[in-house]
Design a protein around this motif. Structure first.
Motif, PDB file in Angstrom:
ATOM      1  N   GLN A   1      31.091  39.553  49.415  1.00  0.00           N
ATOM      2  CA  GLN A   1      30.906  38.782  50.635  1.00  0.00           C
ATOM      3  C   GLN A   1      31.370  37.336  50.470  1.00  0.00           C
ATOM      4  OE1 GLN A   1      29.860  39.617  53.716  1.00  0.00           O
ATOM      5  NE2 GLN A   1      30.073  37.503  54.416  1.00  0.00           N
ATOM      6  N   GLU A   2      31.032  36.734  49.340  1.00  0.00           N
ATOM      7  CA  GLU A   2      31.283  35.309  49.162  1.00  0.00           C
ATOM      8  C   GLU A   2      32.703  34.990  48.719  1.00  0.00           C
ATOM      9  OE1 GLU A   2      29.443  33.319  50.409  1.00  0.00           O
ATOM     10  OE2 GLU A   2      27.384  33.235  49.705  1.00  0.00           O
ATOM     11  N   SER A   3      33.339  35.870  47.970  1.00  0.00           N
ATOM     12  CA  SER A   3      34.653  35.515  47.416  1.00  0.00           C
ATOM     13  C   SER A   3      35.658  36.651  47.398  1.00  0.00           C
ATOM     14  CB  SER A   3      34.490  34.993  45.988  1.00  0.00           C
ATOM     15  OG  SER A   3      34.068  36.043  45.119  1.00  0.00           O
ATOM     16  N   ASN A   4      35.229  37.862  47.810  1.00  0.00           N
ATOM     17  CA  ASN A   4      36.095  39.038  47.742  1.00  0.00           C
ATOM     18  C   ASN A   4      36.689  39.190  46.342  1.00  0.00           C
ATOM     19  OD1 ASN A   4      37.236  41.360  48.802  1.00  0.00           O
ATOM     20  ND2 ASN A   4      39.110  40.304  49.458  1.00  0.00           N
ATOM     21  N   PHE A   5      35.875  38.916  45.352  1.00  0.00           N
ATOM     22  CA  PHE A   5      36.231  39.056  43.941  1.00  0.00           C
ATOM     23  C   PHE A   5      37.411  38.153  43.543  1.00  0.00           C
ATOM     24  CE2 PHE A   5      33.500  42.620  44.555  1.00  0.00           C
ATOM     25  CZ  PHE A   5      32.820  42.708  43.358  1.00  0.00           C
ATOM     26  N   GLN A   6      37.397  36.942  44.115  1.00  0.00           N
ATOM     27  CA  GLN A   6      38.314  35.901  43.676  1.00  0.00           C
ATOM     28  C   GLN A   6      37.500  34.909  42.853  1.00  0.00           C
ATOM     29  OE1 GLN A   6      41.706  36.034  44.401  1.00  0.00           O
ATOM     30  NE2 GLN A   6      41.095  38.034  45.230  1.00  0.00           N
ATOM     31  N   ALA A   7      37.834  34.734  41.596  1.00  0.00           N
ATOM     32  CA  ALA A   7      37.038  33.871  40.720  1.00  0.00           C
ATOM     33  C   ALA A   7      37.014  32.435  41.224  1.00  0.00           C
ATOM     34  CB  ALA A   7      37.585  33.923  39.293  1.00  0.00           C
TER      35      ALA A   7
ATOM     36  N   VAL B   1      26.748  50.521  30.927  1.00  0.00           N
ATOM     37  CA  VAL B   1      26.538  49.657  32.093  1.00  0.00           C
ATOM     38  C   VAL B   1      27.884  49.168  32.631  1.00  0.00           C
ATOM     39  CG1 VAL B   1      25.532  47.495  32.935  1.00  0.00           C
ATOM     40  CG2 VAL B   1      24.240  48.945  31.350  1.00  0.00           C
ATOM     41  N   ARG B   2      28.762  48.740  31.727  1.00  0.00           N
ATOM     42  CA  ARG B   2      30.077  48.261  32.176  1.00  0.00           C
ATOM     43  C   ARG B   2      30.860  49.380  32.858  1.00  0.00           C
ATOM     44  NH1 ARG B   2      29.777  45.266  27.227  1.00  0.00           N
ATOM     45  NH2 ARG B   2      30.958  46.867  26.097  1.00  0.00           N
ATOM     46  N   SER B   3      30.742  50.586  32.326  1.00  0.00           N
ATOM     47  CA  SER B   3      31.423  51.724  32.936  1.00  0.00           C
ATOM     48  C   SER B   3      30.881  51.990  34.342  1.00  0.00           C
ATOM     49  CB  SER B   3      31.251  52.969  32.063  1.00  0.00           C
ATOM     50  OG  SER B   3      31.859  54.093  32.647  1.00  0.00           O
ATOM     51  N   SER B   4      29.563  51.904  34.494  1.00  0.00           N
ATOM     52  CA  SER B   4      28.956  52.100  35.809  1.00  0.00           C
ATOM     53  C   SER B   4      29.433  51.041  36.793  1.00  0.00           C
ATOM     54  CB  SER B   4      27.425  52.063  35.705  1.00  0.00           C
ATOM     55  OG  SER B   4      26.939  53.127  34.917  1.00  0.00           O
ATOM     56  N   ILE B   5      29.469  49.779  36.343  1.00  0.00           N
ATOM     57  CA  ILE B   5      29.897  48.694  37.221  1.00  0.00           C
ATOM     58  C   ILE B   5      31.336  48.904  37.672  1.00  0.00           C
ATOM     59  CG2 ILE B   5      30.334  46.203  37.360  1.00  0.00           C
ATOM     60  CD1 ILE B   5      28.064  45.882  35.251  1.00  0.00           C
ATOM     61  N   THR B   6      32.191  49.315  36.746  1.00  0.00           N
ATOM     62  CA  THR B   6      33.600  49.552  37.087  1.00  0.00           C
ATOM     63  C   THR B   6      33.716  50.580  38.204  1.00  0.00           C
ATOM     64  OG1 THR B   6      34.263  49.042  34.812  1.00  0.00           O
ATOM     65  CG2 THR B   6      35.850  50.226  36.180  1.00  0.00           C
ATOM     66  N   ARG B   7      32.883  51.629  38.155  1.00  0.00           N
ATOM     67  CA  ARG B   7      32.913  52.651  39.207  1.00  0.00           C
ATOM     68  C   ARG B   7      32.364  52.121  40.526  1.00  0.00           C
ATOM     69  NH1 ARG B   7      30.849  55.818  35.003  1.00  0.00           N
ATOM     70  NH2 ARG B   7      28.784  55.796  35.951  1.00  0.00           N
ATOM     71  N   LEU B   8      31.430  51.185  40.466  1.00  0.00           N
ATOM     72  CA  LEU B   8      30.777  50.687  41.678  1.00  0.00           C
ATOM     73  C   LEU B   8      31.588  49.609  42.388  1.00  0.00           C
ATOM     74  CD1 LEU B   8      27.097  50.398  40.361  1.00  0.00           C
ATOM     75  CD2 LEU B   8      28.000  52.121  41.926  1.00  0.00           C
TER      76      LEU B   8
ATOM     77  N   ALA C   1      39.114  45.459  44.275  1.00  0.00           N
ATOM     78  CA  ALA C   1      38.806  44.430  43.279  1.00  0.00           C
ATOM     79  C   ALA C   1      39.756  44.528  42.094  1.00  0.00           C
ATOM     80  CB  ALA C   1      37.363  44.571  42.803  1.00  0.00           C
ATOM     81  N   SER C   2      40.364  43.403  41.738  1.00  0.00           N
ATOM     82  CA  SER C   2      41.234  43.360  40.564  1.00  0.00           C
ATOM     83  C   SER C   2      40.434  42.895  39.351  1.00  0.00           C
ATOM     84  CB  SER C   2      42.411  42.417  40.812  1.00  0.00           C
ATOM     85  OG  SER C   2      41.954  41.110  41.099  1.00  0.00           O
ATOM     86  N   ASN C   3      41.038  42.958  38.174  1.00  0.00           N
ATOM     87  CA  ASN C   3      40.373  42.541  36.930  1.00  0.00           C
ATOM     88  C   ASN C   3      39.015  43.225  36.794  1.00  0.00           C
ATOM     89  OD1 ASN C   3      39.795  41.174  34.522  1.00  0.00           O
ATOM     90  ND2 ASN C   3      38.971  39.380  35.587  1.00  0.00           N
ATOM     91  N   ARG C   4      38.984  44.511  36.995  1.00  0.00           N
ATOM     92  CA  ARG C   4      37.734  45.259  37.045  1.00  0.00           C
ATOM     93  C   ARG C   4      36.972  45.183  35.725  1.00  0.00           C
ATOM     94  NH1 ARG C   4      38.097  48.356  41.674  1.00  0.00           N
ATOM     95  NH2 ARG C   4      36.503  49.857  41.049  1.00  0.00           N
ATOM     96  N   GLN C   5      37.680  45.228  34.614  1.00  0.00           N
ATOM     97  CA  GLN C   5      37.015  45.154  33.315  1.00  0.00           C
ATOM     98  C   GLN C   5      36.363  43.793  33.114  1.00  0.00           C
ATOM     99  OE1 GLN C   5      36.636  47.831  31.430  1.00  0.00           O
ATOM    100  NE2 GLN C   5      37.849  49.014  32.902  1.00  0.00           N
TER     101      GLN C   5
END
Length: 360
Positions: free
Chosen positions: A80-86, A33-40, A45-49
């Protein structure tokens, strides 16, 4: 045994044999699942893992199916909400926050000089609360200032306990109130309050995923979940119900998905419209109110009210009306400086979802 029976028995045995040799599809492992998410994840996006781990944990802890559609729906909301900014920054947040504090104080008749005096107190960092508010760049920083203020300043909770202008936060902009009501089963050890967890990457993803996918619907596509994420669970279904009502009554209801007014003892416009149908429904006012009270549940669709209204509206329209539409809501927030709607939000997120699915 007749020839026909022998042939029937033989066919049945062949079918059973074929079924018994079908390979069993096992659920994907957490690593898969984590591997799939990384590809998606989107290319930027940074900090992909880290994102993949937090999304996978949210799905696992809530027993959600990690399908491409579901994973991409969560990824699209985060983008949409944060552009992958925590901890996304908000331009001008300090000024926005102070203006909102002053407005709330005025509404409850707290004099301006009282607000100024309270915010002029020295905080635990050595700066005044006013100075800290003026310099904040993210909602997490602002919420922390208020947590400090309410806990330390004299009369802080009595005067300003409800003045914290930060009601949503984190990478998915989930409501703190929703998180506090749905904290059971949270898979991480909490080091602070639920509010503080919302502003973390892991907590924001967990509670945002719960808000997006953690309730059953009969929606034909994810677009309506995105609208609900913005407007409230079942807002899209309820807006369709209001649109059906508009075909039966003279009044024109706002398609906002709010079936009853929870902040008032008076009947809502939707309830009044339903009552005006009178004998066509054969329901008392109390029965109508009880049915509308299920507007935040899936089984509202099982009520006689829901089914009868759509039956009548379908007859008037001469066709089967949609059971979900995008609510007609204008977004209002101190952070929003242009005209935006729930429909705009849902469509933007759906475009991101489609691009994510294409990456699969």
């Amino acid at each position: 045994m007749s020839a026909l029976k022998r042939i029937t028995l033989l066919l049945a045995l062949l079918i059973l044999a074929a079924c018994s040799h079908q390979p069993q599809v096992s659920a994907p492992t957490p690593e898969q699942v984590r591997s799939s998410i990384t590809r998606l994840l989107p290319p930027g996006a940074s900090n992909r893992q880290g994102w993949a781990a937090d999304i996978q944990t949210a799905f696992s802890a809530q027993s959600l199916e990690p399908s491409t559609e579901n994973l991409c729906s969560v990824i699209a909301i985060i983008e949409q909400e944060s552009n992958f900014q925590a901890d996304p920054q908000v331009p001008g947040l300090g000024r926005i926050a102070r203006d909102e504090i002053d407005r709330r104080a005025a509404r409850v008749h707290v004099p301006g000089f009282v607000v100024d005096a309270a915010l002029g107190l020295t905080s635990s960092t050595g700066k005044t609360y006013a100075q800290r508010i003026a310099s904040v760049r993210s909602e997490r920083e602002l919420s922390n200032v208020f947590d400090d203020f309410i806990g330390m300043a004299p009369l802080g909770r009595q005067l300003f306990g409800n003045f914290n202008p930060v009601h949503t936060g984190g990478p998915m902009q989930v409501a703190v109130e929703f998180a506090e009501k749905n904290a059971r089963g949270y898979p991480y050890p909490r080091e602070g309050t639920v509010r503080q967890e919302v502003f973390s990457q892991r907590g924001g993803v967990y509670f945002g995923t719960a808000h997006l996918l953690g309730y059953p619907t009969h929606y034909p596509e994810s677009l309506y979940r995105f609208a609900d994420f913005n407007a409230g669970h079942y807002a899209s279904r309820n807006a369709a119900f209001q649109a059906a009502l508009n075909r039966l009554v003279k009044a024109r209801l706002a398609l906002d998905g709010d079936l009853i007014d929870y902040g008032s003892t008076s009947a809502s416009q939707t309830e009044l419209a339903v009552r005006s149908l009178g004998s066509r429904l054969n329901m008392s006012n109390s029965e109508i109110q009880r049915a509308l009270g299920k507007g935040e549940q899936l089984d509202f669709e099982d009520t006689g009210l829901y089914q009868r209204v759509f039956e009548l509206a379908d007859q008037v329209a001469g066709q089967t009306l949609p059971r979900a539409i995008l609510p007609g809501i204008t977004l209002e927030s101190p952070k929003i400086t242009r005209h935006l709607t729930t429909a705009w939000f849902a469509k933007r997120v759906d475009e991101r979802r489609a691009r994510c699915v294409a990456r699969s």
